[in-house]
Structures are given as structure tokens and as C-alpha cells.
Design a protein around this motif. Structure first.
Motif, PDB file in Angstrom:
ATOM      1  N   LYS A 136     -11.166 -10.667 -17.913  1.00 30.12           N
ATOM      2  CA  LYS A 136     -10.436 -10.034 -19.018  1.00 30.12           C
ATOM      3  C   LYS A 136      -9.908  -8.659 -18.599  1.00 30.12           C
ATOM      4  O   LYS A 136      -8.771  -8.290 -18.912  1.00 30.12           O
ATOM      5  CB  LYS A 136     -11.359  -9.915 -20.226  1.00 30.12           C
ATOM      6  CG  LYS A 136     -10.668  -9.355 -21.456  1.00 30.12           C
ATOM      7  CD  LYS A 136     -11.637  -9.153 -22.605  1.00 30.12           C
ATOM      8  CE  LYS A 136     -10.921  -8.499 -23.779  1.00 30.12           C
ATOM      9  NZ  LYS A 136     -11.856  -8.161 -24.877  1.00 30.12           N
ATOM     10  N   SER A 137     -10.743  -7.902 -17.885  1.00 26.90           N
ATOM     11  CA  SER A 137     -10.318  -6.569 -17.445  1.00 26.90           C
ATOM     12  C   SER A 137      -9.160  -6.665 -16.456  1.00 26.90           C
ATOM     13  O   SER A 137      -8.207  -5.880 -16.536  1.00 26.90           O
ATOM     14  CB  SER A 137     -11.489  -5.839 -16.786  1.00 26.90           C
ATOM     15  OG  SER A 137     -12.527  -5.643 -17.697  1.00 26.90           O
ATOM     16  N   ASN A 139      -6.886  -9.051 -16.160  1.00 25.93           N
ATOM     17  CA  ASN A 139      -5.656  -9.440 -16.858  1.00 25.93           C
ATOM     18  C   ASN A 139      -5.090  -8.281 -17.669  1.00 25.93           C
ATOM     19  O   ASN A 139      -3.875  -8.043 -17.668  1.00 25.93           O
ATOM     20  CB  ASN A 139      -5.941 -10.631 -17.781  1.00 25.93           C
ATOM     21  CG  ASN A 139      -6.231 -11.899 -17.010  1.00 25.93           C
ATOM     22  OD1 ASN A 139      -5.825 -12.034 -15.856  1.00 25.93           O
ATOM     23  ND2 ASN A 139      -6.935 -12.831 -17.619  1.00 25.93           N
ATOM     24  N   ALA A 209      -4.629  -4.519 -25.260  1.00 26.73           N
ATOM     25  CA  ALA A 209      -5.248  -5.117 -24.064  1.00 26.73           C
ATOM     26  C   ALA A 209      -6.021  -4.067 -23.270  1.00 26.73           C
ATOM     27  O   ALA A 209      -7.023  -4.391 -22.628  1.00 26.73           O
ATOM     28  CB  ALA A 209      -4.185  -5.763 -23.188  1.00 26.73           C
ATOM     29  N   ALA A 212     -10.018  -3.137 -22.837  1.00 33.23           N
ATOM     30  CA  ALA A 212     -11.015  -3.650 -21.882  1.00 33.23           C
ATOM     31  C   ALA A 212     -11.683  -2.515 -21.113  1.00 33.23           C
ATOM     32  O   ALA A 212     -12.714  -2.727 -20.470  1.00 33.23           O
ATOM     33  CB  ALA A 212     -10.339  -4.619 -20.910  1.00 33.23           C
TER      34      ALA A 212
END
Length: 579
Positions: A136-137, A139, A209, A212
Motif C-alpha cells: 500500500k505504501s 503504491n 493516498a 500511508a
């Protein structure tokens, strides 16, 4: 670990003292109306010299004071929040590099040195977003850095266009007449760069986003550093924006961004994402009032927003920390009984965000909305400003309803362990500033009292909109209206409004499917295909063959000369015979 803790404390002390000094200097420069333009010659070689220019006025000094003050409290807060991290020293050094890049950006009247701070912010923000090193981080980091690269390219193009003026010190050319075509192009490029850095539509998807990153980074990024860099740049370039096509375009985009973020936050259940969309909404408010022409009001709201938004993120970090890393507000409830001080700070920062009278946000937001009421704008923009203000109160009260009231919704055996005093002490300082900072700043920046005369209804409209927004936020939280809003009959509309108008999907899947595939095809068929075969590689191979042949002739080998001599004799004899 001891060295890591010491670097936290040393950084906190140094940055806090620097913040106090710059704050007093900013107040002095404001009262005395001083501007210092400093040029520092780095390298001088023959007739060429590399000079770094620095601009010190009340605006840059006050902003630096706020950035250093908030970053010092964030670093002190990180000492306890990141306690279990083995690489705490690396984290603190990254945060200090982030602050240093912001300093370069603030004091630069020169586009080249602005690019130094601008790219520094982009690079270090990428490193901080991917700090936890999971999928996730990674991306989120790629989305953040690629979105910001668009603005970096626009800034580099504006540097190229500034060559028409013979200098990159833009501060000299801003008060020229707007008839210069080059200045209009530079204004457009700077506007594009500011829109990407401050996450305006269509570049908004990277801001949620970037959650993260660790929560102390979010507190720093969303209050006074990365996302405010675009607003600060446009405040410096305000002469190129006012009354032009770019100003009208920015007004529309900022209003839509404010509206979109406010709607999206009312559909969101992630604690940090709600606060991130709140930041996006406030950035739209700053951009909107800036495009109308009130750049000092935009700067005033930039400073007051930094105070309560940093506090809001710190409170969210404490709650997430004690909830064992759960961020869904539906798992919370009744937190005010178990974490009273954190809940008090959260409520104060939320009310300051809503614009409750006599807190920090009231002085700037109320003034902005009254200035909007005075401005010659159409009804659509007027509606966006006021309706988005109501949405702000709506999602703020919805957040309080879910997290503070009712019963604790997590495991019944789970007890929320108390509050760390290191984190709380940093939050207490910001809480005092969130209460008193707005009035103090308004006395400093607007030292001459100005009266805004409006009809009674327009004067009361801000208060009416806030009360209506709070009531609707409460109703959304209760089951009756919530059931109707989020039902399957309105599923498509809920998906559209709750996912930031599909911008994250377009920014990721859309761009990767079309643009990255197109880039791969061009790279394979052009860059590494025919153009390579008949371009660089062809020239390279030809030169290598020529060099090898030349080496054979230059080896001074007798047999080589004998063979050459015999060939020449043979050619001469054939010429004589056939003549």
C-alpha cells in the motif's frame, strides 16, 4: 535508541528556538514594513558567478516560524509515537530534510532555487510515504511522486520561459503589465505546478493516498509543508493570476475541489482519510479566495489552518495508537471517557475547523466568506463556497458523533490504555495556539481595523450555513438519513460521490493502462527500435569499425606495409598495362 531519542530532543529544541526568533522577526518586519533582499555569491569564476538570492519579508518570516514551530512539536511527538521503530534516527533526519526543503522554497525569489526546494519536497515526501515499506505504501508513494512530477515539469518549463527576461528572479517582473505573452505563459505553468502540489482537481487523488505515511508526517505535510507549497507559490505570483483567465479557471477548479472533498468526507469512515479530505477542502478555500484577489486573506487562513490541522492529526495519531492501529471510526465510540484530554484537543481542533466564534479558524473563515459575499462572482461560485462550509461542519460533527458518543464498539475485553505525556505535551501547546492564534494573527496582519458592511441576511449566512451543516451531519450519522443515503437504490451515486468522483481510479488504472502502455510501445519501437538501429547504435558501430581499421594501420607492422606496398605496385602496373 538513546542516540535516537537525543536527536529528537535536540531537533525539537533547535527548531522551536528558531521558530520563536523568526516569529519575533516577522512581527518586527511587519510593523516596520521591511523587506530584505539578500544575495549570497556561492562561486565566482572569471566573469561568471553563481548567486543564491533570498527574500526576507514579514510573509516569509512568519511562514518559516510556523513551519519550524509545528515541525518541532511534531518531532517531539514522534519521540513517543515512533518509539518502537528501530530506525527512528532515519525518520527524524528525513523530517529535517523535509523542513529544510520547505525553507528553501519559502525564502526563494528565484525560480531555480524554488525548484531546489520544490523537488526536495517531492523526493523526501516519497521517501516518507513509503516509510512502512508495504504494498500500500509503495503504491501510494508512486501515485504521489508521479502526480507531483507533472508540476515539476511545469515549473521547469516556466524556468525556460523566464529566459526571455534575462533573469530567473521572478520578483522583479511580477508588477509589469500583463500584456507580456511570456508572463502569461509563466503564470499558466506556475498555476499548473501549484495545482499538482496542492492537489486540486484533477490531481486530488494523491492526497488521501499519502495517508500511508506515519501519522506525524501527515500532521506536518497537511498543516504547513507539502500541500501548502502550491498555495504559497501562488501567493507570491498573485499578480499574474488576478483578473486573468488563469484566475477565473483557478476559481472554478478550487470551488469544485472544495465541494468534492466536503462531499467525499461525509461518505468516508477512515479517520485519517476524513482529515485528509478536510485538508483538501481547506486548500480549495485558500485557492478560491486567492484567485478572487485577496491573497493576504489566503495567507492568513494558511497560517490558522496549519495550527488546528496539525493538532487534529496529532489527536488522530493518539487515537489510532491506542486503538491498536484501527482507523475505522465505526470501531470507536465513547473515547471521551477513556481519553479525555485527547478528546478535548480533538473537539477544540474540530470546532476551530468548523469556524466556531473566537477560535483560530473563525477569524479567517468568517472573513473569507464575507469577502466572497462582497466580491463580484456568480451564484454558482457563491453556492460552492457556502455549501462547502456547511459540509465542513457536517463531516466534523459526524466524526465527533462516531468517535466520542455512545458505547465503545471494539472488543469488550480491549481497554484503551491511557495517553502518553510526551504526545500530550506537544498537543497542549498546539491547543493553546488553536484557541488564541487566530486573534493574535489577525491583530498582527490586519492591524488597521476594516468594517465589512453587508445586509443582515448575508452577515448571518455563515452562521446559518454552519448550523444547518451541523444538523445535517448529525442526521447523516443517525440511522434514518444514513439508511436512505447509503442504500442500494443510490449505490451508483454513493460510489461516485464517496470515491472523489472516481479520480483515484482514473489516476491509477486509467493512466497505467493507457499512458504507461503507450510509453512502453514508444520505447520498444522508437527509442530502442528503429531510431536506435539507424541512430546512435549505427554511428557507434561505424566508429568502432573505423577505429579498429585505423589501429591496424598504426601498429607499425612491416608485413602490413609490405602488403600495402605490393598492392600499390600491382594497382600501378595494371593502370600502365591497360592504359
Amino acid at each position: 535508541m538513546l542516540w535516537s531519542l537525543s536527536i529528537c530532543l535536540l531537533s525539537f529544541i533547535f527548531l522551536f528556538l528558531m521558530s520563536l526568533v523568526l516569529g519575533f522577526l516577522g512581527g518586527y518586519f511587519l510593523m516596520m514594513d521591511l523587506v530584505y533582499f539578500v544575495e549570497w555569491e556561492l562561486i565566482s569564476l572569471n566573469s561568471s558567478s553563481v548567486v543564491m538570492a533570498m527574500l526576507f519579508d514579514w510573509m516569509s518570516l512568519l511562514f518559516m516560524s510556523f513551519v519550524l514551530g509545528i515541525s518541532s512539536l511534531v518531532i517531539y511527538y514522534s519521540e513517543e509515537y515512533m518509539l518502537g521503530d528501530e530506525n527512528l534516527n532515519r525518520f527524524i533526519i528525513l523530517v529535517l530534510m523535509f523542513v529544510l526543503s520547505m525553507m528553501f522554497l519559502i525564502i526563494s525569489p528565484n525560480l531555480i532555487s524554488i525548484l531546489l526546494g520544490w523537488d526536495g519536497l517531492g523526493l523526501v515526501s516519497y521517501l516518507l510515504v513509503i516509510y512502512y515499506q508495504n504494498i500500500k505504501s509503495y503504491n501510494a508513494g508512486m501515485l504521489t511522486v508521479l502526480s507531483n512530477r507533472i508540476g515539476d515539469v511545469a515549473l521547469m518549463m516556466s524556468i525556460a520561459w523566464m529566459l526571455n527576461f534575462g533573469s530567473w528572479n521572478y520578483i522583479y517582473y511580477l508588477d509589469l503589465e500583463g500584456n507580456f505573452y511570456e508572463l502569461k505563459v509563466v503564470g499558466g505553468m506556475v498555476l499548473l505546478a501549484a495545482m499538482t502540489k496542492s492537489a486540486q482537481i484533477p490531481f486530488s487523488s494523491w492526497l488521501p493516498a499519502a495517508m500511508a505515511a506515519p501519522t506525524p508526517v501527515s500532521a506536518l505535510v497537511h498543516s504547513s509543508t507539502l500541500v501548502t507549497a502550491g498555495v504559497y507559490l501562488l501567493i507570491r505570483f498573485n499578480f499574474l493570476i488576478n483578473g486573468s483567465f488563469w484566475g477565473n479557471l483557478l476559481l472554478l477548479i478550487a470551488g469544485l475541489t472544495m465541494f468534492m472533498a466536503g462531499i467525499g468526507a461525509n461518505y468516508e469512515f477512515d479517520l485519517k482519510s476524513i482529515i485528509a479530505l478536510s485538508t483538501l477542502s481547506q486548500l480549495g478555500l485558500m485557492m478560491g479566495i486567492l484567485s478572487i484577489g485577496y491573497y493576504s486573506l489566503a495567507f492568513f487562513h494558511l497560517l490558522t489552518h496549519a495550527l488546528f490541522k496539525a493538532l487534529l492529526f496529532m489527536c488522530a495519531g493518539v487515537i489510532i495508537h491506542n486503538m491498536k492501529n484501527f482507523q475505522d471510526i465505526r470501531y470507536m465510540g465513547g473515547i471521551c471517557h477513556q481519553m479525555p484530554l485527547t478528546s478535548s484537543c480533538l473537539n477544540i481542533s474540530n470546532l476551530a475547523l468548523c469556524g466556531l466564534p473566537f477560535l483560530a479558524g473563525f477569524y479567517s473563515k468568517d472573513l473569507i466568506l464575507e469577502a466572497v459575499s462582497l466580491s463580484p462572482i456568480n451564484f454558482f461560485i457563491f453556492f460552492l463556497f457556502f455549501f462547502s462550509t456547511g459540509l465542513t461542519v457536517s463531516y466534523s460533527l459526524r466524526l465527533v458523533y462516531y468517535s466520542m458518543t455512545g458505547d465503545f464498539n471494539m472488543n469488550s475485553l480491549h481497554s484503551v490504555s491511557g495517553e502518553g505525556w510526551v504526545m500530550l505535551s506537544g498537543m497542549m501547546v498546539l491547543m493553546l495556539l488553536a484557541v488564541m492564534g487566530g486573534s493574535m494573527l489577525s491583530w498582527m496582519i490586519f492591524c488597521t481595523p476594516e468594517v465589512i458592511n453587508l445586509p443582515l441576511f448575508l452577515k448571518m449566512l455563515t452562521l446559518i450555513v454552519c448550523l444547518m451543516g451541523g444538523w445535517i451531519g448529525y442526521e447523516i450519522s443517525s440511522f434514518a438519513l444514513s439508511y436512505n443515503l447509503f442504500s442500494f437504490s443510490l449505490y451508483k451515486m454513493s460510489m461516485f460521490l464517496g470515491s472523489m468522483w472516481f479520480m483515484p481510479i482514473i489516476s491509477t488504472y486509467g493512466s497505467s493502462f493507457y499512458f504507461l502502455n503507450l510509453g512502453g510501445l514508444i520505447s520498444n519501437f522508437c527509442d530502442q527500435g528503429w531510431s536506435e538501429e539507424f541512430g546512435g547504435q549505427y554511428i557507434n558501430n561505424s566508429l568502432i569499425d573505423f577505429v579498429l581499421l585505423n589501429q591496424v594501420w598504426q601498429n607499425n607492422n612491416l608485413s602490413t606495409y609490405l602488403v600495402g606496398f605490393i598492392i600499390w605496385i600491382y594497382i600501378l602496373m595494371m593502370l600502365i598495362l591497360f592504359k
